[in-house]
Design a protein around this motif. Sequence first.
Motif, PDB file in Angstrom:
ATOM      1  N   ASP A   1       8.340  30.963  74.098  1.00  0.00           N
ATOM      2  CA  ASP A   1       8.367  30.035  75.241  1.00  0.00           C
ATOM      3  C   ASP A   1       8.333  28.568  74.821  1.00  0.00           C
ATOM      4  O   ASP A   1       8.665  27.688  75.616  1.00  0.00           O
ATOM      5  CB  ASP A   1       7.167  30.295  76.167  1.00  0.00           C
ATOM      6  N   THR A   2       7.894  28.288  73.592  1.00  0.00           N
ATOM      7  CA  THR A   2       7.760  26.898  73.136  1.00  0.00           C
ATOM      8  C   THR A   2       8.450  26.726  71.790  1.00  0.00           C
ATOM      9  O   THR A   2       8.505  27.657  70.978  1.00  0.00           O
ATOM     10  CB  THR A   2       6.271  26.502  72.993  1.00  0.00           C
TER      11      THR A   2
ATOM     12  N   ASP B   1      11.393  28.757  81.975  1.00  0.00           N
ATOM     13  CA  ASP B   1      10.038  28.278  81.700  1.00  0.00           C
ATOM     14  C   ASP B   1       9.854  28.095  80.194  1.00  0.00           C
ATOM     15  O   ASP B   1       9.128  28.832  79.538  1.00  0.00           O
ATOM     16  CB  ASP B   1       9.010  29.274  82.250  1.00  0.00           C
TER      17      ASP B   1
ATOM     18  N   SER C   1       3.877  25.378  67.980  1.00  0.00           N
ATOM     19  CA  SER C   1       4.746  26.033  68.958  1.00  0.00           C
ATOM     20  C   SER C   1       5.132  27.418  68.451  1.00  0.00           C
ATOM     21  O   SER C   1       4.877  27.776  67.304  1.00  0.00           O
ATOM     22  CB  SER C   1       6.000  25.179  69.189  1.00  0.00           C
TER      23      SER C   1
ATOM     24  N   THR D   1       9.368  25.171  76.879  1.00  0.00           N
ATOM     25  CA  THR D   1       8.870  23.842  76.539  1.00  0.00           C
ATOM     26  C   THR D   1       9.352  23.464  75.146  1.00  0.00           C
ATOM     27  O   THR D   1       9.251  24.261  74.204  1.00  0.00           O
ATOM     28  CB  THR D   1       7.322  23.808  76.561  1.00  0.00           C
TER      29      THR D   1
ATOM     30  N   GLU E   1      17.412  20.364  77.210  1.00  0.00           N
ATOM     31  CA  GLU E   1      16.818  20.301  78.546  1.00  0.00           C
ATOM     32  C   GLU E   1      17.793  20.829  79.595  1.00  0.00           C
ATOM     33  O   GLU E   1      17.395  21.521  80.536  1.00  0.00           O
ATOM     34  CB  GLU E   1      16.408  18.859  78.871  1.00  0.00           C
TER      35      GLU E   1
END
Length: 216
Positions: free
Chosen positions: A139-140, A165, A56, A167, A158
């Motif tokens: 983003d991750t 956007d 990630s 993860t 979450e």
Amino acid sequence: MANYPFDKERSLLKTDESTRITMLLLNIFLIVTGVSLAISFYILANLEINEEPVVSDIIIVPEGAPERGIKASELLDEGYSDSGKIIVSPLLVDAELMYLQPYGELGMMDDDILADYQATSTWTNALYSIALMEENGYDTAIVVSSDYHMNRVKYSFEKAAEGKDLTFIYVSAGGPYGLPWIETQLGRRLAQYEIFKTVGYWLGLYSFIDIGEGGS
């Protein structure tokens, strides 16, 4: 002997009313106890979330226990952070408050760490860590925490990331002393605290008070 009037029907009505109230209170008590036990067992049974790590952009550590930094360091060494960095939230700099396993002792340099100094709870861990991700264009992320803490961590990240956007992969660091939480007295005590903290998060109290000082 004096005779006193006795209204049998009225006496039975009074007794029945008293009995009904007693039974109602008993039933309420049993229902509340049953629901509380069911919720407690559900939370304890679902504390740990441990997903397979995936490379990630960044690794995030909601701080609060030494095993978290150790696991994050292992993942960093194994190449799971594409940026070669981790986010530590919060990173304490006061010598008297340093964690048992300072990141320097884990072989990390200052350049390896993106530090948040403001978080005071799991919820603010998520808010400030996500802000650092967005600031750096990530983003991750792999999120690493103690096994007893993972469910609330996932809930917080979450929820804080809704509409974004982003993860996340959630990887457990195990419990105190590197053992599963259920195998140590400290782990079991921390897991019990999670019952109350988790219910507080479900009720949205994290928006008003810090539930879980220091993110633990």
